[in-house]
Design an enzyme around this catalytic site. Structure first.
Site, PDB file in Angstrom:
ATOM      1  N   LYS A 302      38.996  47.953  33.281  1.00 40.57           N
ATOM      2  CA  LYS A 302      38.572  46.571  33.078  1.00 40.57           C
ATOM      3  C   LYS A 302      37.694  45.957  34.027  1.00 40.57           C
ATOM      4  CE  LYS A 302      39.723  42.188  30.619  1.00 40.57           C
ATOM      5  NZ  LYS A 302      40.943  41.477  30.185  1.00 40.57           N
ATOM      6  N   SER A 376      40.524  40.075  25.650  1.00 38.61           N
ATOM      7  CA  SER A 376      39.310  40.104  26.418  1.00 38.61           C
ATOM      8  C   SER A 376      39.036  41.654  26.893  1.00 38.61           C
ATOM      9  CB  SER A 376      39.129  39.154  27.471  1.00 38.61           C
ATOM     10  OG  SER A 376      40.602  39.530  28.558  1.00 38.61           O
ATOM     11  N   SER A 400      45.217  39.550  25.586  1.00 33.65           N
ATOM     12  CA  SER A 400      44.165  40.355  25.903  1.00 33.65           C
ATOM     13  C   SER A 400      44.045  41.768  25.998  1.00 33.65           C
ATOM     14  CB  SER A 400      43.345  39.830  27.481  1.00 33.65           C
ATOM     15  OG  SER A 400      42.825  38.561  27.405  1.00 33.65           O
TER      16      SER A 400
END
Length: 695
Positions: A302, A376, A400
């Site tokens: 990420k 996310s 997330s």
């Protein structure tokens, strides 16, 4: 099997030990070790010893024998100099395991300060992390470390068997009585057996041949079948598959998927750099049986997690920086042989559960392009769900890592905060942020997590204490049983009808594999979830930014991100409100602990739908804030209450069941999440694995 106990000049020799007796156990131990390696079974090595300053050595252990009036042999004590360095001191030559039995990179080494292997060590946690319930024990000395470890294991619920040829002591008269005491009365502490029957039973299950000892002519390397699960790659590499062959296929797939969804990646590593990394791995570990657990395994990261020399954007160009140090979790993965492929897209500032808040585009569900990927950690879950990597290093602050996993048919594991270092993450809410692991299977999540677990003194939220250990059930009916709770019906009413239907179907499946549904108090979970965004905790997102940063950069933010921050500022929350919320969090945490209590009234796990529904991209863009809020119904409380959680695929359904008016004929994934108390990660993963493998 340390040098200090087996070789001349070591601690055992100085104490007057009969070295020939203990050395006789080396060859049988070598055979046993080779057997476990060939069958792919886990191997744990233990080493008794102390810190160089002896701060972990009790005074009684240090001086008792030497101080005895009858002492003849104890001319030196722990910490004194010897031919192999300071006696029983970690880091010294004599403290290490003998050359014939040196651990491989994928084997666990536990340094213990006592005679038993469980006292003041992480052994219990490491065994649980691999779902191990049965132990074959060998080593020296029989009357001391061997017997003590079996007794300690017995107290914790493990089923143990000692191998007679693979253990020995300094006094031959002690061996037989010690072994008899272990197995007395039909297995009071465990069992003992000879080596050959074990070899006969396990040999047919051998899945790996040692290429050094094998007499079979070299075989043509197998073609890559496209299976990126870690366990499948491990088998393929042991059979001769080259990481270069895997990467050639992988990059083709990445290029093809770019045409389907160009918003998955923010940065892709240069193909030549990745290829060179694979070549280095092959050179570094040429022996196929001696490679680390993540050898040649491709992964994504990420883009809120630091990698030295590469920009960290957090999908927010004004906040972009180039770190000089990588996140510890990333470094651990590289050390264990993993191959970095690229950095993935995310909701800006890791604030969102939809995947629709990034200036780098909107990733879509791998099941259907009309539907959101979730966030996310959107790109993480798409990269795994689309088969572009084996696993992904993500984050989870309010769900997330779980919501997007559910929307892409993959596993999303949020460990207990502080078990894996969160250093090197651009903070969303620093006190809640966790590293998360996205994988294709629960077993893969377990493997990566077990690799990354470790105390980081630079992580202010790192867990340094261990909770009261819960025993394991290794045999009998209880070995397959577990207790679980679910939200009450009125809470589940927020779910789309097909989600409620699928959830109740999974409850029946959980009961079929040994689950016992129990009533629980849902109130602490509901109240804790509301604290995150309805209370003052959301202000921590602003606290993580430099002073004045928002005012200077708000015009450059995603419109939804800006709106959210402006609403938070407009609340004008006070310190009094913040302290009240902190006190409420402590209360709800204590109440939740009672739900998971270690008694007949407590449950082992909580089971919830990962999300209440699955929105289309169009629906989210039309109403970005309320649709996002709905998705956190069953995730927010997990971070506030410091729970561990793993989202697991639980089947699919027709889109028409979600939206009867839709003309889309596709299917979408359904997912449930298993949650457990703080540091109950191993137990939660094991129930999740059982469910996932039979679903």
């Amino acid at each position: 099997m340390q040098r200090d106990f087996l070789l001349p000049g070591g601690f055992g020799d100085i104490q007057g030990g009969h070295l020939q007796a203990v050395q006789a156990s080396t060859l049988p131990t070598m055979k046993l070790l080779q057997l476990f390696r060939q069958t792919g079974l886990s191997v744990f090595h233990t080493r008794e010893g102390h810190k160089p300053d002896l701060s972990d050595c009790p005074s009684s252990k240090l001086v008792r024998q030497a101080a005895s009036p009858c002492s003849v042999h104890h001319t030196k004590v722990i910490g004194d100099d010897s031919a192999m360095g300071r006696l029983l001191v970690r880091g010294e030559y004599g403290h290490d395991i003998i050359s014939e039995l040196q651990p491989l990179p994928n084997e666990v080494v536990v340094d213990k300060p006592g005679k038993g292997a469980f006292w003041n060590t992480a052994l219990m946690n490491r065994l649980k992390a691999r779902a191990i319930t049965h132990l074959i024990v060998c080593g020296v000395t029989t009357e001391c470390c061997f017997a003590t470890t079996i007794r300690e294991a017995n107290d914790r619920g493990f089923e143990c068997c000692g191998i007679t040829e693979a253990t020995a002591g300094y006094n031959a008269d002690f061996k037989c009585p010690t072994l008899e005491m272990i197995s007395w009365s039909q297995g009071l502490f465990g069992f003992v057996a000879t080596l050959q029957p074990l070899i006969d039973v396990l040999s047919p299950y051998g899945i790996f041949d040692d290429p050094i000892e094998s007499t079979t002519p070299p075989q043509t390397p197998p073609p890559f079948d496209g299976n990126l699960e870690i366990s499948a790659l491990q088998v393929a590499y042991r059979a001769g598959l080259s990481p270069l062959t895997m990467l050639h296929s992988l990059f083709k797939k990445i290029e093809q998927y770019e045409k389907v969804d160009p918003s998955t990646w923010i940065y892709l590593e240069d193909r030549n750099v990745v290829t060179e990394r694979a070549k280095i791995l092959v050179i570094k570990w040429p022996e196929r049986t001696r490679r680390p657990p993540l050898f040649g395994v491709p992964f994504s990261v990420k883009d809120s997690i630091d990698i030295s020399g590469k920009p960290t954007t957090t999908a927010c160009p004004p906040l972009t920086h180039v770190p000089s140090v990588s996140a510890p979790a990333f470094d651990v993965l590289l050390k264990q042989g993993a191959i970095f492929i690229g950095k993935t897209n995310l909701d800006q500032l890791a604030a969102g559960l939809t995947g629709c808040r990034s200036p780098y585009g909107i990733p879509r569900s791998v099941f259907n392009q009309e539907y959101i990927s979730g966030g996310s950690s959107s790109g993480n879950c798409v990269s795994v769900g689309a088969g572009l990597v084996s696993f992904s290093l993500a984050t989870d602050t309010a769900g997330s890592g779980r919501v997007p996993s559910g929307f892409n048919g993959v596993v999303g594991f949020k460990p207990t905060k502080g078990l894996v270092s969160a250093s090197g993450i651009t903070p969303a809410c620093l006190s809640l942020d966790c590293i998360a692991f996205i994988t294709k299977s629960v077993q893969d999540a377990r493997t990566v997590w077990d690799t990354c677990v470790g105390y980081d003194e630079n992580d202010r939220y790192a867990k340094v204490s261990t909770p009261i250990q819960r025993h394991i059930n290794s045999i009998g009916h209880e070995a397959k049983k577990f207790k679980f709770g679910i939200p009450p019906a009125e809470v589940l009413s927020i779910c789309a009808p097909v989600y409620k239907k699928k959830f109740y179907e999974t409850i029946e499946k959980l009961q079929a594999i040994g689950g016992h549904l129990m009533p629980i108090d849902w109130s602490p979970f509901e109240k804790a979830g509301k604290l995150l965004y309805e209370g003052t905790f959301v202000l921590e997102r602003l606290a993580n930014l430099p002073d004045g940063w928002f005012d200077r950069n708000k015009d450059h933010l995603h419109p939804v991100t800006r709106t959210l921050f402006e609403k938070v500022i407009a609340r004008q929350s006070t310190a009094v409100q913040a302290y009240r919320d902190l006190q409420a969090k402590a209360l709800f945490t204590r109440q939740a602990e009672k739900v998971f209590s270690y008694n007949s009234a407590g449950v082992d796990i909580l089971v919830v739908p990962t999300a209440p529904t699955h929105w289309t991209v169009e629906q989210v863009l039309a109403d970005p804030i309320s649709t996002n809020s709905t998705l956190g119904e069953f995730t927010h409380f997990g971070n506030v209450l410091d729970l561990c959680a793993v989202a697991v695929p639980a089947g699919t359904y027709d889109i028409s069941e979600l939206d009867p008016n839709s003309k889309n004929l596709g299917i979408l994934p359904f997912s449930i999440t298993f949650l457990g108390g703080s540091q109950m990660d191993a137990e939660v993963l094991e129930v999740a694995r059982r469910f996932h493998e039979v679903f």
